[in-house]
Scaffold this motif. Structure first.
Motif, short mmCIF file in Angstrom:
data_model
loop_
_atom_site.label_atom_id
_atom_site.label_comp_id
_atom_site.label_asym_id
_atom_site.label_seq_id
_atom_site.Cartn_x
_atom_site.Cartn_y
_atom_site.Cartn_z
N ASP A 258 0.81 -1.22 0.00
CA ASP A 258 0.00 0.00 0.00
C ASP A 258 0.84 1.27 0.00
N THR A 259 2.08 1.16 -0.52
CA THR A 259 2.91 2.37 -0.57
C THR A 259 2.39 3.31 -1.65
N LYS A 260 2.68 4.57 -1.47
CA LYS A 260 2.24 5.58 -2.43
C LYS A 260 2.79 5.30 -3.81
N GLN A 261 4.04 4.84 -3.90
CA GLN A 261 4.65 4.58 -5.19
C GLN A 261 3.95 3.44 -5.92
N ASP A 262 3.56 2.38 -5.18
CA ASP A 262 2.84 1.27 -5.81
C ASP A 262 1.52 1.74 -6.39
N ILE A 263 0.80 2.56 -5.64
CA ILE A 263 -0.49 3.06 -6.10
C ILE A 263 -0.30 3.91 -7.35
N LEU A 264 0.68 4.81 -7.33
CA LEU A 264 0.93 5.68 -8.48
C LEU A 264 1.35 4.88 -9.71
N THR A 265 2.18 3.86 -9.49
CA THR A 265 2.61 3.03 -10.61
C THR A 265 1.43 2.36 -11.28
N GLY A 266 0.54 1.77 -10.47
CA GLY A 266 -0.63 1.12 -11.03
C GLY A 266 -1.52 2.07 -11.81
N LEU A 267 -1.78 3.24 -11.27
CA LEU A 267 -2.64 4.20 -11.93
C LEU A 267 -1.99 4.80 -13.17
N ASN A 268 -0.69 5.03 -13.09
CA ASN A 268 0.02 5.66 -14.21
C ASN A 268 0.13 4.76 -15.43
N ILE A 269 0.10 3.44 -15.23
CA ILE A 269 0.22 2.55 -16.39
C ILE A 269 -1.15 2.15 -16.94
N GLY A 270 -2.22 2.72 -16.41
CA GLY A 270 -3.53 2.52 -17.03
C GLY A 270 -4.59 1.88 -16.19
N ALA A 271 -4.28 1.52 -14.93
CA ALA A 271 -5.32 0.96 -14.06
C ALA A 271 -6.34 2.04 -13.72
N ASP A 272 -7.57 1.64 -13.46
CA ASP A 272 -8.64 2.59 -13.16
C ASP A 272 -8.87 2.77 -11.66
N ASP A 273 -8.50 1.76 -10.88
CA ASP A 273 -8.65 1.85 -9.44
C ASP A 273 -7.70 0.87 -8.79
N TYR A 274 -7.62 0.92 -7.45
CA TYR A 274 -6.59 0.21 -6.71
C TYR A 274 -7.14 -0.15 -5.33
N ILE A 275 -7.09 -1.42 -4.96
CA ILE A 275 -7.56 -1.85 -3.64
C ILE A 275 -6.46 -2.64 -2.94
N VAL A 276 -6.24 -2.32 -1.67
CA VAL A 276 -5.19 -2.97 -0.88
C VAL A 276 -5.78 -4.13 -0.09
N LYS A 277 -5.11 -5.27 -0.16
CA LYS A 277 -5.51 -6.44 0.64
C LYS A 277 -5.13 -6.24 2.09
N PRO A 278 -5.93 -6.77 3.03
CA PRO A 278 -7.25 -7.39 2.83
C PRO A 278 -8.31 -6.32 2.61
N PHE A 279 -9.35 -6.67 1.88
CA PHE A 279 -10.37 -5.69 1.56
C PHE A 279 -11.76 -6.30 1.77
N ASP A 280 -12.72 -5.45 1.92
CA ASP A 280 -14.11 -5.86 2.10
C ASP A 280 -14.71 -6.12 0.72
N LEU A 281 -15.40 -7.25 0.56
CA LEU A 281 -15.95 -7.61 -0.75
C LEU A 281 -17.07 -6.67 -1.18
N VAL A 282 -17.80 -6.14 -0.24
CA VAL A 282 -18.83 -5.14 -0.58
C VAL A 282 -18.16 -3.90 -1.15
N LEU A 283 -17.01 -3.53 -0.60
CA LEU A 283 -16.25 -2.40 -1.13
C LEU A 283 -15.77 -2.69 -2.55
N LEU A 284 -15.28 -3.92 -2.79
CA LEU A 284 -14.85 -4.28 -4.14
C LEU A 284 -15.99 -4.14 -5.13
N GLU A 285 -17.17 -4.63 -4.77
CA GLU A 285 -18.33 -4.52 -5.65
C GLU A 285 -18.67 -3.06 -5.92
N ALA A 286 -18.61 -2.25 -4.88
CA ALA A 286 -18.91 -0.82 -5.05
C ALA A 286 -17.89 -0.15 -5.97
#
Length: 223
Positions: A83-111
């Motif tokens: 969940d580092t800032k650099q990991d999040i920026l890397t994912g978004l900068n290469i074309g990802a639309d969103d980013y979720i850090v494990k562990p996560f709530d499945l209701v949140l994933l659906e939302a």
């Protein structure tokens, strides 16, 4: 809604599948490695891809980069235990639309999935598909071609929607049959009758034939 989950942890994959299988709104495909996920994403049409970063064979960052390089604009939600800032920026900068850090709530994933779809105007929020001179209305199940309005029956609508989403790629006969008859696909003669009816609907009376048969493989829209 058709989703692709690319996740190498079997336990996490099973939990996600159990959650979404409880609803008839979702259909899930699964890949456990990066190369498998990339192949499925390129060969099929999905509303959203749930993509883990740490994958065997090819990591999620590379899979995302490859998809965008192939002009695949399917929304991607990346999963990671980091969940580092650099990991999040890397994912978004290469074309990802969103980013979720494990562990996560499945209701949140659906939302998050629905939020991404609204933002990208896809899936159930999309009202029409336009391809060349074709415009398919997803609410009225009508097709407009060169100013003419063509009413489609449910089977023709499903086939044409798949073909337009898949353009310029091919939809195989097996894929179309599974779409129309998921529990008990009939023989190819029945499918050919549906294709014949669709071809009469969209091509009859026009100079250019758009519905093309790829012998022994399937069908495509040629624009």
């Amino acid at each position: 809604m058709k989703l692709l989950l690319v996740e190498d942890c079997k336990q996490i994959a099973e939990v996600i599948f159990d959650f979404f299988d409880d609803s008839t709104k979702y259909q899930l495909d699964y890949a456990a490695t990066g190369p498998q996920g990339l192949a499925l994403a390129l060969d099929n049409s999905y509303d959203c891809i749930i993509l883990d970063i740490m994958l065997p064979g090819m990591d999620g960052i590379t899979v995302c980069q490859q998809l965008r390089a192939h002009e695949n604009l399917t929304p991607i939600i990346m999963l990671t235990a980091r969940d580092t800032k650099q990991d999040i920026l890397t994912g978004l900068n290469i074309g990802a639309d969103d980013y979720i850090v494990k562990p996560f709530d499945l209701v949140l994933l659906e939302a998050r999935i629905h939020t991404v779809l609204r933002r990208t105007n896809r899936s159930e929020f999309q009202q029409s598909i336009e391809l060349g001179k074709l415009k398919l209305d997803l609410t009225t199940h009508t097709l407009e071609r060169e100013g003419q309005c063509i009413k489609l029956n449910p089977s023709c609508f499903k086939i044409l929607k798949l073909l337009m989403q898949r353009h310029p790629n091919i939809a195989t006969r097996e894929e179309i049959a599974n779409l129309l008859w998921p529990d008990d696909p009939p023989d190819h003669d029945v499918l050919r009758k549906h294709i014949y009816l669709l071809r009469n609907k969209i091509d009859k009376g026009f100079a250019q034939e758009l519905l093309i048969t790829i012998p022994k493989v399937g069908y495509k829209i040629d624009i």
